[in-house]
Design an enzyme around this catalytic site. Structure first.
Site, PDB file in Angstrom:
ATOM      1  N   ASP A  14      34.189  39.758  36.479  1.00 24.17           N
ATOM      2  CA  ASP A  14      33.735  38.950  35.350  1.00 24.17           C
ATOM      3  C   ASP A  14      34.198  39.554  34.025  1.00 24.17           C
ATOM      4  OD1 ASP A  14      32.472  36.852  34.146  1.00 24.17           O
ATOM      5  OD2 ASP A  14      30.434  37.619  34.426  1.00 24.17           O
ATOM      6  N   HIS A  31      42.795  36.435  31.742  1.00 25.16           N
ATOM      7  CA  HIS A  31      43.021  36.255  33.180  1.00 25.16           C
ATOM      8  C   HIS A  31      44.320  36.948  33.627  1.00 25.16           C
ATOM      9  CE1 HIS A  31      39.586  33.739  33.274  1.00 25.16           C
ATOM     10  NE2 HIS A  31      40.133  32.676  32.711  1.00 25.16           N
ATOM     11  N   LEU A 125      44.779  48.108  54.083  1.00 16.94           N
ATOM     12  CA  LEU A 125      43.650  47.477  53.394  1.00 16.94           C
ATOM     13  C   LEU A 125      43.548  45.996  53.771  1.00 16.94           C
ATOM     14  CD1 LEU A 125      41.489  47.750  51.022  1.00 16.94           C
ATOM     15  CD2 LEU A 125      43.252  46.730  49.578  1.00 16.94           C
TER      16      LEU A 125
HETATM   17  C1  FPP Z   1      35.744  35.775  35.123  1.00 20.27           C
HETATM   18  O1  FPP Z   1      36.051  35.887  33.773  1.00 20.27           O
HETATM   19  C2  FPP Z   1      36.901  35.630  35.913  1.00 20.27           C
HETATM   20  C3  FPP Z   1      37.308  34.486  36.549  1.00 20.27           C
HETATM   21  C4  FPP Z   1      36.668  33.191  36.509  1.00 20.27           C
HETATM   22  C5  FPP Z   1      38.484  34.450  37.342  1.00 20.27           C
HETATM   23  C6  FPP Z   1      38.863  35.723  38.001  1.00 20.27           C
HETATM   24  C7  FPP Z   1      40.310  35.775  37.882  1.00 20.27           C
HETATM   25  C8  FPP Z   1      41.021  36.872  37.695  1.00 20.27           C
HETATM   26  C9  FPP Z   1      40.483  38.234  37.722  1.00 20.27           C
HETATM   27  C10 FPP Z   1      42.439  36.733  37.389  1.00 20.27           C
HETATM   28  C11 FPP Z   1      43.380  36.639  38.471  1.00 20.27           C
HETATM   29  C12 FPP Z   1      42.930  36.872  39.842  1.00 20.27           C
HETATM   30  C13 FPP Z   1      43.799  36.932  40.842  1.00 20.27           C
HETATM   31  C14 FPP Z   1      43.355  37.075  42.233  1.00 20.27           C
HETATM   32  C15 FPP Z   1      45.228  36.862  40.578  1.00 20.27           C
HETATM   33  P1  FPP Z   1      35.462  34.820  32.814  1.00 20.27           P
HETATM   34  O2  FPP Z   1      36.536  33.892  32.414  1.00 20.27           O
HETATM   35  O3  FPP Z   1      34.259  34.194  33.422  1.00 20.27           O
HETATM   36  O4  FPP Z   1      35.047  35.721  31.609  1.00 20.27           O
HETATM   37  P2  FPP Z   1      33.843  35.458  30.624  1.00 20.27           P
HETATM   38  O5  FPP Z   1      32.584  35.504  31.455  1.00 20.27           O
HETATM   39  O6  FPP Z   1      33.955  36.608  29.681  1.00 20.27           O
HETATM   40  O7  FPP Z   1      34.067  34.143  29.993  1.00 20.27           O
END
Ligand code: FPP
Length: 234
Positions: A14, A31, A125
């Site tokens: 997150d 992201h 892994l």
């Molecule tokens: C949360 O941050 C993250 C996500 C909804 C997506 C997770 C994706 C990644 C870590 C990027 C790529 C992943 C892969 C597997 C290539 P948020 O957008 O909810 O952040 P916020 O809570 O600060 O708004």
């Protein structure tokens, strides 16, 4: 559980959006940085002796985000699957996608099938990427499948026990997580691995996912080991 390395670590990644906002950058930049952290953490987890790593990349609720962000995430997943394929071939990583693939594009599903198919026998892994995953949706799909089996006469009510359920979820064959980490301050489970986390230790950190690194992972493992020493389960 001993005071050893947890065999299975699950992570709710997150804070990409907040991380980017603090830098006056678009959320999608967060992201992209988050994807780089995924690559590094796979390597670190493997080196530290973690056997299974399950990452929450896109939830069934994430479709409600602005269209542009969803599109950018899907593109990023496609690009990342290519990178992941290369790493998996070099490092003997076994990769699986959990979640409902039916709503994903054919292009994405093709890359997933190739990644899963070509790495299925790998012994390094075990990486599970949760994409269009929601635990309630996973359980609902399992129940629909079970009722179909029963209606077709291949399953009797007494066959349905905890082992049956575990072996018909997306995580079939993968041990339950020992440790669940959530980054960026929130302390919720957000519809992640609800069945599988019945006995899992939770660890929260304020660090946003793009800044999560090996030291953070080691801190989480140490906290897990300290709890074991204090509460000494059998
Ligand atoms: C949360 O941050 C993250 C996500 C909804 C997506 C997770 C994706 C990644 C870590 C990027 C790529 C992943 C892969 C597997 C290539 P948020 O957008 O909810 O952040 P916020 O809570 O600060 O708004």
């Amino acid at each position: 559980m001993g005071s050893e390395i947890p065999a299975h670590v699950a992570i709710i990644m997150d804070g990409n959006g907040r991380w980017a906002k603090r830098r006056n950058m678009p959320r999608t930049y967060g992201h992209v940085q988050g994807a780089k952290t995924v690559e590094k953490i796979c390597r670190d987890a493997d080196e530290l002796g973690i056997r299974y790593l399950t990452l929450y990349a896109f939830s069934t609720e994430n479709w409600n985000r602005p269209g542009g962000e969803v599109e950018a995430l899907m593109e990023l997943f496609h690009k990342y699957l290519g990178i992941c394929y290369k790493n998996a071939m070099e490092n003997d990583m076994c990769c699986r996608i959990i979640g409902d693939k039916t709503r994903l594009s054919q292009k994405l599903r093709d890359s997933m099938a190739k990644l899963e198919g070509d790495t299925a026998d790998h012994k390094g892994l075990h990486l599970q990427l949760a994409i269009n995953y929601g635990a309630r949706d996973e359980i609902a799909r399992m129940v629909r499948h079970t009722v179909e089996e029963a209606l077709n006469g291949g399953l009797s009510v007494n066959d349905i026990d905890e082992d049956y359920i575990s072996s018909h979820l997306d995580t079939a064959g993968i041990p339950d997580p020992d440790l669940l980490i959530r980054t960026c301050g929130e302390q919720r489970i957000s519809n992640y691995l609800l069945w599988q986390c019945a006995y899992t230790e939770f660890y929260y950190t304020d660090t946003a996912w793009p800044d999560f690194d090996r030291d953070e992972l080691v801190r989480a493992i140490n906290a897990y080991q300290d709890r074991d020493r204090r509460y000494g389960k059998v």
